[in-house]
Scaffold this motif. Structure first.
Motif, PDB file in Angstrom:
ATOM      1  N   GLN A   9       0.284  -1.135  -0.029  1.00 19.08           N
ATOM      2  CA  GLN A   9       0.131  -0.093  -0.123  1.00 19.08           C
ATOM      3  C   GLN A   9       0.575   1.511  -0.389  1.00 19.08           C
ATOM      4  OE1 GLN A   9      -0.719  -2.470   1.898  1.00 19.08           O
ATOM      5  NE2 GLN A   9      -2.606  -2.940   1.889  1.00 19.08           N
ATOM      6  N   ASP A  10       2.059   1.370   0.823  1.00 17.47           N
ATOM      7  CA  ASP A  10       3.006   2.168   0.920  1.00 17.47           C
ATOM      8  C   ASP A  10       3.478   2.496  -0.655  1.00 17.47           C
ATOM      9  OD1 ASP A  10       2.743   3.041   3.605  1.00 17.47           O
ATOM     10  OD2 ASP A  10       3.756   1.540   4.113  1.00 17.47           O
ATOM     11  N   ILE A  11       3.724   1.207  -0.612  1.00 17.51           N
ATOM     12  CA  ILE A  11       4.326   1.528  -2.160  1.00 17.51           C
ATOM     13  C   ILE A  11       3.879   2.078  -3.728  1.00 17.51           C
ATOM     14  CG2 ILE A  11       5.642   0.320  -4.356  1.00 17.51           C
ATOM     15  CD1 ILE A  11       6.741  -1.344  -2.514  1.00 17.51           C
ATOM     16  N   ILE A  12       1.835   1.377  -3.512  1.00  7.96           N
ATOM     17  CA  ILE A  12       1.279   2.484  -4.165  1.00  7.96           C
ATOM     18  C   ILE A  12       0.547   3.533  -4.032  1.00  7.96           C
ATOM     19  CG2 ILE A  12      -1.177   2.365  -4.610  1.00  7.96           C
ATOM     20  CD1 ILE A  12      -1.010  -1.023  -4.583  1.00  7.96           C
ATOM     21  N   LEU A  13       1.231   4.448  -2.899  1.00  8.79           N
ATOM     22  CA  LEU A  13       0.385   6.029  -2.636  1.00  8.79           C
ATOM     23  C   LEU A  13       2.095   6.404  -3.054  1.00  8.79           C
ATOM     24  CD1 LEU A  13      -0.836   5.830   1.108  1.00  8.79           C
ATOM     25  CD2 LEU A  13      -1.893   6.033  -0.975  1.00  8.79           C
ATOM     26  N   LYS A  82       2.817   0.144 -13.805  1.00  5.20           N
ATOM     27  CA  LYS A  82       3.317  -0.001 -12.936  1.00  5.20           C
ATOM     28  C   LYS A  82       2.277  -0.084 -11.874  1.00  5.20           C
ATOM     29  CE  LYS A  82       8.272   1.272 -13.729  1.00  5.20           C
ATOM     30  NZ  LYS A  82       9.228   2.280 -13.533  1.00  5.20           N
ATOM     31  N   LEU A  83       1.404   0.896 -11.952  1.00  2.00           N
ATOM     32  CA  LEU A  83       0.739   0.900 -10.546  1.00  2.00           C
ATOM     33  C   LEU A  83      -0.534  -0.005 -11.044  1.00  2.00           C
ATOM     34  CD1 LEU A  83      -0.008   5.343 -10.396  1.00  2.00           C
ATOM     35  CD2 LEU A  83       0.078   2.848  -8.525  1.00  2.00           C
ATOM     36  N   TYR A  87      -1.169  -2.819  -7.900  1.00  6.53           N
ATOM     37  CA  TYR A  87      -2.974  -2.771  -8.007  1.00  6.53           C
ATOM     38  C   TYR A  87      -3.433  -4.441  -8.151  1.00  6.53           C
ATOM     39  CZ  TYR A  87      -4.363   1.683  -7.205  1.00  6.53           C
ATOM     40  OH  TYR A  87      -4.094   2.985  -6.189  1.00  6.53           O
ATOM     41  N   LEU A  88      -2.421  -5.119  -8.918  1.00  6.82           N
ATOM     42  CA  LEU A  88      -3.054  -6.527  -8.772  1.00  6.82           C
ATOM     43  C   LEU A  88      -1.882  -7.009  -7.743  1.00  6.82           C
ATOM     44  CD1 LEU A  88      -3.074  -7.283 -13.229  1.00  6.82           C
ATOM     45  CD2 LEU A  88      -4.458  -7.077 -11.330  1.00  6.82           C
ATOM     46  N   GLU A  89      -1.153  -7.349  -7.494  1.00 10.90           N
ATOM     47  CA  GLU A  89      -0.181  -7.423  -6.622  1.00 10.90           C
ATOM     48  C   GLU A  89      -1.442  -7.739  -5.782  1.00 10.90           C
ATOM     49  OE1 GLU A  89       2.101 -10.017  -4.827  1.00 10.90           O
ATOM     50  OE2 GLU A  89       2.432  -9.259  -7.414  1.00 10.90           O
ATOM     51  N   LEU A  90      -1.362  -6.694  -5.345  1.00 10.89           N
ATOM     52  CA  LEU A  90      -2.288  -5.672  -4.005  1.00 10.89           C
ATOM     53  C   LEU A  90      -2.911  -7.662  -3.425  1.00 10.89           C
ATOM     54  CD1 LEU A  90      -2.481  -4.289  -0.762  1.00 10.89           C
ATOM     55  CD2 LEU A  90      -3.373  -3.122  -2.217  1.00 10.89           C
ATOM     56  N   PHE A  91      -4.859  -6.869  -4.630  1.00  7.32           N
ATOM     57  CA  PHE A  91      -5.427  -8.299  -4.748  1.00  7.32           C
ATOM     58  C   PHE A  91      -4.794  -9.481  -4.350  1.00  7.32           C
ATOM     59  CE2 PHE A  91      -8.162 -10.783  -7.477  1.00  7.32           C
ATOM     60  CZ  PHE A  91      -9.379 -10.574  -6.830  1.00  7.32           C
ATOM     61  N   SER A  93      -2.457 -10.493  -3.344  1.00  4.68           N
ATOM     62  CA  SER A  93      -1.815 -10.402  -2.143  1.00  4.68           C
ATOM     63  C   SER A  93      -3.689 -10.979  -1.080  1.00  4.68           C
ATOM     64  CB  SER A  93      -0.893  -9.588  -1.059  1.00  4.68           C
ATOM     65  OG  SER A  93      -1.800  -8.358  -1.016  1.00  4.68           O
ATOM     66  N   GLN A  94      -4.137  -9.815  -0.723  1.00  2.00           N
ATOM     67  CA  GLN A  94      -5.476  -9.701  -0.345  1.00  2.00           C
ATOM     68  C   GLN A  94      -6.263 -10.957  -0.917  1.00  2.00           C
ATOM     69  OE1 GLN A  94      -6.907  -6.329  -1.017  1.00  2.00           O
ATOM     70  NE2 GLN A  94      -5.864  -5.390   0.780  1.00  2.00           N
ATOM     71  N   ASN A  95      -6.213 -11.840  -1.134  1.00  2.00           N
ATOM     72  CA  ASN A  95      -6.763 -12.792  -2.040  1.00  2.00           C
ATOM     73  C   ASN A  95      -5.998 -14.094  -2.261  1.00  2.00           C
ATOM     74  OD1 ASN A  95      -9.801 -11.578  -2.534  1.00  2.00           O
ATOM     75  ND2 ASN A  95      -8.811 -10.315  -3.510  1.00  2.00           N
ATOM     76  N   LYS A  96      -5.656 -14.900  -0.748  1.00  2.00           N
ATOM     77  CA  LYS A  96      -5.407 -16.710  -1.070  1.00  2.00           C
ATOM     78  C   LYS A  96      -5.178 -17.595  -2.273  1.00  2.00           C
ATOM     79  CE  LYS A  96      -2.360 -14.375   2.260  1.00  2.00           C
ATOM     80  NZ  LYS A  96      -1.701 -13.471   1.937  1.00  2.00           N
TER      81      LYS A  96
END
Length: 109
Positions: A9-13, A82-83, A87-91, A93-96
């Motif tokens: 999240q920090d990297i995305i921000l 890159k964003l 965002y895909l990576e974040l998604f 990581s939150q959905n095993k």
């Protein structure tokens, strides 16, 4: 600037802020170019740009501004990609159980 440890999240921000700053610079250049044309005193006085003694100077300045605009546009496209992957990576990581394939993603070029 290089981050050693940060959550996604920090990297995305950080990347969003970079994109926002590029957009501000992009908009400022376009406004500057519009002002150069629309607020030209000679143009407002009715002198045609093709007949103006400063036309070469104005066109040269315009070329420089639009070259900078093109460079910023390319940076913004790259950052947007890159964003997207962040965002895909974040998604994921939150959905095993979901897997993402990384293709030449440079987070910190």
């Amino acid at each position: 600037m290089r981050l050693r440890f940060a959550n996604l999240q920090d990297i995305i921000l950080l990347k969003q802020e970079e994109l926002r700053m590029l957009q501000v610079e992009y908009n400022a250049l376009l406004i500057q170019e519009c002002d150069n044309v629309e607020k030209c005193e000679l143009r407002l006085a009715g002198i045609d740009c093709d007949k103006c003694i400063l036309s070469k100077q104005c066109r040269d300045e315009s070329v420089k501004i639009f070259a900078r605009v093109d460079i910023i546009e390319e940076k913004m496209k790259s950052l947007a990609w890159k964003l997207k992957y962040l965002y895909l990576e974040l998604f994921i990581s939150q959905n095993k159980g979901v897997v993402i394939k990384h293709i030449n993603l440079e987070l910190f070029p």
